[in-house]
Scaffold this motif. Structure first.
Motif, PDB file in Angstrom:
ATOM      1  N   ILE A 151      42.127  38.309  39.957  1.00 49.27           N
ATOM      2  CA  ILE A 151      42.928  38.855  40.324  1.00 49.27           C
ATOM      3  C   ILE A 151      42.943  40.229  39.925  1.00 49.27           C
ATOM      4  N   ALA A 152      43.751  40.745  41.328  1.00 49.17           N
ATOM      5  CA  ALA A 152      43.921  42.363  41.067  1.00 49.17           C
ATOM      6  C   ALA A 152      45.401  42.592  41.005  1.00 49.17           C
ATOM      7  N   GLU A 153      45.423  43.901  39.774  1.00 52.37           N
ATOM      8  CA  GLU A 153      46.632  43.842  40.105  1.00 52.37           C
ATOM      9  C   GLU A 153      48.252  43.796  40.803  1.00 52.37           C
ATOM     10  N   PRO A 154      48.173  43.771  41.979  1.00 54.12           N
ATOM     11  CA  PRO A 154      49.213  44.027  42.806  1.00 54.12           C
ATOM     12  C   PRO A 154      49.902  42.624  43.323  1.00 54.12           C
ATOM     13  N   ASP A 155      47.971  41.674  42.709  1.00 56.91           N
ATOM     14  CA  ASP A 155      48.550  39.991  43.369  1.00 56.91           C
ATOM     15  C   ASP A 155      48.715  39.399  42.449  1.00 56.91           C
ATOM     16  N   LEU A 156      49.171  40.220  40.926  1.00 64.86           N
ATOM     17  CA  LEU A 156      49.276  39.055  40.134  1.00 64.86           C
ATOM     18  C   LEU A 156      50.770  38.312  40.322  1.00 64.86           C
ATOM     19  N   PRO A 157      51.944  38.257  40.543  1.00 69.45           N
ATOM     20  CA  PRO A 157      53.157  37.486  40.888  1.00 69.45           C
ATOM     21  C   PRO A 157      52.356  36.394  41.499  1.00 69.45           C
ATOM     22  N   PHE A 212      44.833  29.590  32.283  1.00 69.32           N
ATOM     23  CA  PHE A 212      44.737  31.155  31.212  1.00 69.32           C
ATOM     24  C   PHE A 212      44.730  32.460  32.462  1.00 69.32           C
ATOM     25  N   ILE A 213      45.326  33.252  31.535  1.00 71.99           N
ATOM     26  CA  ILE A 213      45.433  34.839  32.731  1.00 71.99           C
ATOM     27  C   ILE A 213      44.944  36.133  31.462  1.00 71.99           C
ATOM     28  N   SER A 214      44.624  36.541  31.954  1.00 70.46           N
ATOM     29  CA  SER A 214      44.123  37.557  30.704  1.00 70.46           C
ATOM     30  C   SER A 214      45.187  38.709  31.132  1.00 70.46           C
ATOM     31  N   SER A 215      45.160  39.351  29.449  1.00 69.53           N
ATOM     32  CA  SER A 215      46.592  40.221  29.536  1.00 69.53           C
ATOM     33  C   SER A 215      45.072  41.649  29.812  1.00 69.53           C
ATOM     34  N   VAL A 216      44.563  41.260  29.640  1.00 72.27           N
ATOM     35  CA  VAL A 216      43.620  43.149  29.377  1.00 72.27           C
ATOM     36  C   VAL A 216      42.739  43.248  31.340  1.00 72.27           C
ATOM     37  N   ALA A 217      43.103  44.548  31.857  1.00 68.39           N
ATOM     38  CA  ALA A 217      41.928  44.396  32.909  1.00 68.39           C
ATOM     39  C   ALA A 217      40.642  44.830  32.558  1.00 68.39           C
ATOM     40  N   GLU A 218      39.696  44.632  33.321  1.00 72.67           N
ATOM     41  CA  GLU A 218      38.249  45.109  33.942  1.00 72.67           C
ATOM     42  C   GLU A 218      37.991  44.925  34.754  1.00 72.67           C
ATOM     43  N   PHE A 219      36.926  45.498  35.324  1.00 72.44           N
ATOM     44  CA  PHE A 219      36.064  45.748  36.699  1.00 72.44           C
ATOM     45  C   PHE A 219      35.423  45.144  37.183  1.00 72.44           C
ATOM     46  N   THR A 220      35.635  44.598  38.415  1.00 70.31           N
ATOM     47  CA  THR A 220      34.929  43.525  38.948  1.00 70.31           C
ATOM     48  C   THR A 220      33.437  42.887  38.814  1.00 70.31           C
ATOM     49  N   PRO A 221      32.865  42.207  38.270  1.00 66.41           N
ATOM     50  CA  PRO A 221      31.898  41.983  37.843  1.00 66.41           C
ATOM     51  C   PRO A 221      31.373  41.407  39.776  1.00 66.41           C
ATOM     52  N   LYS A 222      30.000  42.051  39.731  1.00 68.86           N
ATOM     53  CA  LYS A 222      29.397  42.212  40.051  1.00 68.86           C
ATOM     54  C   LYS A 222      28.846  40.511  40.727  1.00 68.86           C
ATOM     55  N   THR A 223      28.597  39.772  39.903  1.00 65.91           N
ATOM     56  CA  THR A 223      28.604  37.894  40.469  1.00 65.91           C
ATOM     57  C   THR A 223      29.643  37.902  41.496  1.00 65.91           C
ATOM     58  N   VAL A 224      31.104  38.245  41.516  1.00 62.87           N
ATOM     59  CA  VAL A 224      32.012  38.456  42.166  1.00 62.87           C
ATOM     60  C   VAL A 224      31.832  38.575  43.418  1.00 62.87           C
ATOM     61  N   THR A 267      33.435  38.814  47.668  1.00 65.91           N
ATOM     62  CA  THR A 267      34.129  38.880  48.003  1.00 65.91           C
ATOM     63  C   THR A 267      34.165  39.080  49.617  1.00 65.91           C
ATOM     64  N   GLU A 268      34.764  38.174  50.195  1.00 67.58           N
ATOM     65  CA  GLU A 268      35.028  39.402  52.299  1.00 67.58           C
ATOM     66  C   GLU A 268      34.829  40.847  51.889  1.00 67.58           C
ATOM     67  N   GLN A 269      35.965  41.229  50.960  1.00 69.55           N
ATOM     68  CA  GLN A 269      35.403  43.063  51.078  1.00 69.55           C
ATOM     69  C   GLN A 269      34.925  43.298  49.208  1.00 69.55           C
ATOM     70  N   LEU A 270      33.915  44.527  49.494  1.00 69.82           N
ATOM     71  CA  LEU A 270      33.586  45.120  48.090  1.00 69.82           C
ATOM     72  C   LEU A 270      35.249  45.744  47.234  1.00 69.82           C
ATOM     73  N   ARG A 271      34.834  45.254  46.115  1.00 67.80           N
ATOM     74  CA  ARG A 271      36.621  45.914  45.337  1.00 67.80           C
ATOM     75  C   ARG A 271      36.018  46.537  44.131  1.00 67.80           C
ATOM     76  N   THR A 272      36.213  47.642  43.628  1.00 65.45           N
ATOM     77  CA  THR A 272      35.809  48.585  42.403  1.00 65.45           C
ATOM     78  C   THR A 272      37.366  48.877  41.738  1.00 65.45           C
ATOM     79  N   ASP A 273      38.741  47.842  41.775  1.00 69.28           N
ATOM     80  CA  ASP A 273      39.479  48.693  41.032  1.00 69.28           C
ATOM     81  C   ASP A 273      39.246  47.182  40.537  1.00 69.28           C
ATOM     82  N   LEU A 274      40.329  47.112  39.120  1.00 71.51           N
ATOM     83  CA  LEU A 274      41.106  47.087  37.933  1.00 71.51           C
ATOM     84  C   LEU A 274      40.713  45.758  38.400  1.00 71.51           C
TER      85      LEU A 274
END
Length: 340
Positions: free
Chosen positions: A258-264, A289-301, A303-310
Motif C-alpha cells: 500500500i502507498a503511503e498516502p493510503d495508509l489511513p 500486519f502493516i510494516s513500519s518500514v517503506a520499500e519499493f514496489t516489488p516487480k511481482t506485484v 497493478t493497473e498502473q506502474l508504481r515506482t513510489d515507496l
C-alpha cells in the motif's frame, strides 16, 4: 402475395431486433470490461499482491537408510502425520547397549548408597576377634620363651621369632579393625558421588539414543501438500539432507503493498475481501500486519498502473478452507469503502 409480404416483413424485423440485441449485449460487456460503465468494485479501495509461498525442506536429524516413504508428490498431509522413516536397527542396537550399561551403573550406585550388608559387618567383626585372639596367643608364646631364654633352655633367636610373631599378629588386628570400620561406615561420599555421576552419564547416553530414534521419523508439523520427493526408499541420507519439500497450505497468507498516502484507509484486524484473476469468487480475509518500514514496489506485484513510489508491506490472513488459492498466485485485495 400480401400475406407473404407481411410474413417476410415480420421476419426481417425479427432479424433486426436480434442483431440489435446482440450488439447491445456486446457493447455492454465490452464497455464494462473497458471500465466505461464502472465495475462491482466502484467505491472500494484495492491493493495488489500475491499469496505467500511457504515451503519447508524436510529431512532427518540423524543419518541412515530410508526404510519407508509414506507420501507422494501432491499428497495432502495433516499435523503429526508420519511422512518417512529410517531403518532404526542400528539405533536399536545402541539403545540395548546403553540400557545394559545403565543397569550395571545403577547396581553399583545402589551398592555404594546402601553400604555394607549386615552379613559383611558380622564377617568383619569375626575377623577382628580372630586376629585379636591370635595376638593374645602370640604374646603368651613370647612371654614363655623369654622365661626360658633367661634359664638358658632356648636360644635368643627363638625369642626374636616370637617377637616377630607378636608384631605380625598386632598388624593383623589393626587390618581387621580397619576392615570393620569400613564395613560399618560404608563407601566414602566421594565414591558415592562418582558412581552417581557415572550412572547419570549413561542415562544421558541412553536418552540421546532415544532422541535419535524419535528423529528417525519425519512428521508433518503443519497442514500442507507434498511438492517434491528428493530421495527414495533405500537411499542413504546424511543428517539434515532434504528428503522432501512440503508446501504449507494453512493458514493462507497474502502479501500486498500500500502507498503511503493510503495508509489511513487500513488498520490491523480490518476485514477485507480477496479476489483472483479469472473468477468472481471472493474470499474473506483480515489484515494482520502493516510494516513500519517503506520499500519499493516489488516487480511481482501487478497493478493497473506502474508504481515506482515507496510502499508498505501488508500481510493478510485468508480464510480458504477448501484450499482453492495457490501459492504465488496474484490477488486483488478489496477494502470496502467507508470502513477505514
Amino acid at each position: 402475395m400480401t400475406a407473404q409480404a407481411e410474413s417476410g416483413g415480420r421476419g426481417k424485423t425479427l432479424r433486426k431486433l436480434v442483431v440489435v440485441l446482440v450488439l447491445a449485449i456486446g457493447l455492454f460487456y465490452g464497455g464494462k470490461a473497458l471500465g466505461w460503465w464502472g465495475s462491482a468494485d466502484d467505491g472500494n479501495f484495492k491493493l495488489y499482491g500475491n499469496v505467500e509461498i511457504r515451503e519447508v525442506q524436510l529431512g532427518f536429524r540423524v543419518g541412515g537408510r530410508i526404510e519407508r516413504l509414506l507420501v507422494d508428490e501432491g499428497d495432502k498431509v495433516n499435523p503429526g502425520q508420519v511422512l518417512a522413516e529410517l531403518d532404526t536397527r542400528p539405533l536399536q542396537d545402541k539403545l540395548a547397549q546403553a540400557e545394559a550399561r545403565l543397569a550395571g551403573a545403577s547396581a553399583l550406585a545402589s551398592r555404594d548408597i546402601n553400604g555394607s550388608r549386615p552379613q559383611q559387618i558380622a564377617e568383619a567383626r569375626a575377623a577382628l576377634a580372630s586376629a585379636e585372639a591370635a595376638l593374645v596367643e602370640a604374646r603368651r608364646q613370647l612371654d614363655r620363651r623369654q622365661s626360658l631364654v633367661d634359664k638358658g633352655f632356648i636360644s635368643r633367636a627363638e625369642v626374636q621369632t616370637a617377637e616377630a610373631g607378636v608384631d605380625a599378629a598386632r598388624a593383623r588386628v589393626d587390618a581387621a579393625r580397619a576392615a570393620l570400620s569400613l564395613a560399618q561406615e560404608g563407601v566414602r561420599g566421594e565414591e558415592q558421588a562418582a558412581s552417581m555421576a557415572n550412572r547419570s552419564a549413561i542415562q544421558a547416553e541412553r536418552q540421546a539414543v532415544t532422541t535419535d530414534l524419535a528423529d528417525a521419523v519425519i512428521r508433518a508439523a503443519e497442514p500442507g501438500q507434498v511438492l517434491t520427493r528428493a530421495r527414495e526408499v533405500g537411499a542413504i541420507v546424511q543428517p539434515g539432507q532434504t528428503v522432501m519439500t512440503l508446501a504449507l497450505t494453512q493458514p493462507v497468507r497474502v502479501r500486498a503493498y500500500i502507498a503511503e498516502p493510503d495508509l489511513p484507509k487500513i488498520q490491523p484486524g480490518q476485514a477485507v475481501k480477496v479476489r483472483v484473476d479469472g473468477s468472481d469468487q471472493q474470499w474473506d480475509a483480515r489484515i494482520g500486519f502493516i510494516s513500519s518500514v517503506a520499500e519499493f514496489t516489488p516487480k511481482t506485484v501487478q497493478t493497473e498502473q506502474l508504481r515506482t513510489d515507496l510502499v508498505y508491506r501488508v500481510r493478510l490472513t485468508v480464510s480458504d478452507p477448501k484450499g482453492q488459492l495457490r501459492q504465488g498466485q496474484p490477488v486483488t485485495v478489496i477494502i470496502p469503502a467507508g470502513r477505514n
